[in-house]
Design a protein around this motif. Structure first.
Motif, PDB file in Angstrom:
ATOM      1  N   ASP A 287       0.854  -1.190   0.000  1.00 32.23           N
ATOM      2  CA  ASP A 287       0.000   0.000   0.000  1.00 32.23           C
ATOM      3  C   ASP A 287       0.888   1.238   0.000  1.00 32.23           C
ATOM      4  O   ASP A 287       1.532   1.538   1.002  1.00 32.23           O
ATOM      5  N   THR A 288       0.934   1.956  -1.126  1.00 29.83           N
ATOM      6  CA  THR A 288       1.853   3.086  -1.277  1.00 29.83           C
ATOM      7  C   THR A 288       1.115   4.401  -1.456  1.00 29.83           C
ATOM      8  O   THR A 288       0.062   4.460  -2.094  1.00 29.83           O
ATOM      9  N   ARG A 289       1.703   5.459  -0.886  1.00 28.71           N
ATOM     10  CA  ARG A 289       1.275   6.832  -1.108  1.00 28.71           C
ATOM     11  C   ARG A 289       2.464   7.589  -1.671  1.00 28.71           C
ATOM     12  O   ARG A 289       3.532   7.647  -1.045  1.00 28.71           O
ATOM     13  N   ARG A 290       2.268   8.147  -2.887  1.00 26.90           N
ATOM     14  CA  ARG A 290       3.379   8.691  -3.654  1.00 26.90           C
ATOM     15  C   ARG A 290       3.483  10.204  -3.521  1.00 26.90           C
ATOM     16  O   ARG A 290       2.543  10.873  -3.095  1.00 26.90           O
ATOM     17  N   ARG A 291       4.629  10.722  -3.921  1.00 25.71           N
ATOM     18  CA  ARG A 291       4.905  12.157  -3.832  1.00 25.71           C
ATOM     19  C   ARG A 291       4.009  12.979  -4.748  1.00 25.71           C
ATOM     20  O   ARG A 291       3.766  14.161  -4.494  1.00 25.71           O
ATOM     21  N   ASP A 292       3.502  12.365  -5.827  1.00 29.96           N
ATOM     22  CA  ASP A 292       2.634  13.114  -6.738  1.00 29.96           C
ATOM     23  C   ASP A 292       1.190  13.155  -6.256  1.00 29.96           C
ATOM     24  O   ASP A 292       0.322  13.680  -6.942  1.00 29.96           O
ATOM     25  N   GLY A 293       0.921  12.588  -5.072  1.00 33.08           N
ATOM     26  CA  GLY A 293      -0.430  12.595  -4.518  1.00 33.08           C
ATOM     27  C   GLY A 293      -1.246  11.360  -4.821  1.00 33.08           C
ATOM     28  O   GLY A 293      -2.344  11.183  -4.271  1.00 33.08           O
ATOM     29  N   SER A 294      -0.762  10.480  -5.687  1.00 32.35           N
ATOM     30  CA  SER A 294      -1.505   9.265  -6.022  1.00 32.35           C
ATOM     31  C   SER A 294      -1.286   8.186  -4.962  1.00 32.35           C
ATOM     32  O   SER A 294      -0.325   8.237  -4.185  1.00 32.35           O
ATOM     33  N   GLU A 295      -2.189   7.208  -4.959  1.00 31.29           N
ATOM     34  CA  GLU A 295      -2.098   6.074  -4.049  1.00 31.29           C
ATOM     35  C   GLU A 295      -2.360   4.795  -4.825  1.00 31.29           C
ATOM     36  O   GLU A 295      -3.097   4.786  -5.807  1.00 31.29           O
ATOM     37  N   LYS A 296      -1.736   3.710  -4.378  1.00 32.76           N
ATOM     38  CA  LYS A 296      -1.980   2.420  -5.010  1.00 32.76           C
ATOM     39  C   LYS A 296      -1.728   1.318  -3.996  1.00 32.76           C
ATOM     40  O   LYS A 296      -0.753   1.377  -3.239  1.00 32.76           O
ATOM     41  N   CYS A 297      -2.585   0.317  -3.993  1.00 37.39           N
ATOM     42  CA  CYS A 297      -2.400  -0.837  -3.117  1.00 37.39           C
ATOM     43  C   CYS A 297      -2.475  -2.105  -3.961  1.00 37.39           C
ATOM     44  O   CYS A 297      -3.497  -2.376  -4.600  1.00 37.39           O
TER      45      CYS A 297
END
Length: 243
Positions: A137-147
């Motif tokens: 489960d990641t939260r990225r610097r560009d504001g996006s998220e993906k799990c």
């Protein structure tokens, strides 16, 4: 763990050595011979202690699919053998030998982790059926998220499942946020903390996924914390460098 310069490392197609330790594939097994100085802090005498021994990982099915985990395709992750058997043998008799189910993966990247991720939570465990579940489960610097919600059968085949509900596991001692997932109507529970640092936590948690109770190895990483120059300076105390 000790950082060493290129003069202290050698690599072939099946073997990698670094300082006094080496890692080698042998007939479907990954064998790690280690001879390092550990820094278990705090200790009474505050001196590093040498730890020697061998880890043997009997790899299960080897997967062929790697995943991009950041927003700019600069960081990759490959769950090489999601379900394996592992045996740990230690010299000297101070640490007992043990064996159990294991896991092997690899991460790589072309930029600093702190440049790509605000934070992430990762977890892996075995279902009673023998299948392996992994949540990334990641939260990225560009504001996006993906799990990534992955279920691996014992033959290495993978299927994705619907994202379970996310729950907070509270903060670590240094304030690192921890979170994981559970089926609707359930909540994950922190069993014990194994490592609790300024930018990273490793824990054992209990939860319910895909209708089954499961114990997970869990980690939380804070890219914001890791970017702090003071935190990076502290790494030298836990991970010494040899030129």
């Amino acid at each position: 763990m000790t950082e060493r310069g290129s003069a202290h490392g050698e690599r072939t197609a099946t073997r990698f050595s670094l300082g006094p330790s080496d890692l080698e594939w042998r007939d479907g097994r990954l064998v790690l011979n280690f001879d390092e100085r550990a820094m278990p802090w705090p200790r009474q005498n505050m001196l590093p202690e040498r730890i020697r021994g061998k880890l043997t990982l009997d790899a299960g099915a080897i997967t062929r699919r790697a995943f991009t985990i950041d927003a700019e395709d600069r960081h990759g992750w490959w769950p090489i053998s999601p379900s394996s058997r592992i045996k740990a043998e230690f010299d000297g008799g101070k640490i007992p030998d043990w064996e159990g189910h294991g896991y092997l993966d690899s991460n790589w990247g072309e930029a600093g982790l702190e440049d790509a991720f605000i934070d992430w939570d990762w977890a892996r465990g075995e279902l009673p059926s023998g299948d392996t579940v992994i949540l990334y489960d990641t939260r990225r610097r560009d504001g996006s998220e993906k799990c990534l919600c992955l279920r691996y059968a014992e033959d290495g085949s993978v299927s994705e499942f619907e994202l379970p509900q996310r729950h907070s596991l509270g903060r670590g001692f240094w304030g690192v946020l921890r979170a994981s997932h559970a089926d609707n109507g359930h909540a994950p529970r922190l069993v014990r903390s194994l490592e609790d640092g300024p930018f990273y936590c490793r824990s054992e948690i209990f939860t319910r996924l895909l209708g089954e109770d499961i114990t997970l190895m869990h980690e939380s990483f804070s890219g914001k914390r890791f970017a702090n120059p003071l935190v990076k300076a502290m790494l030298l105390f836990r991970m010494p460098r040899r030129r």
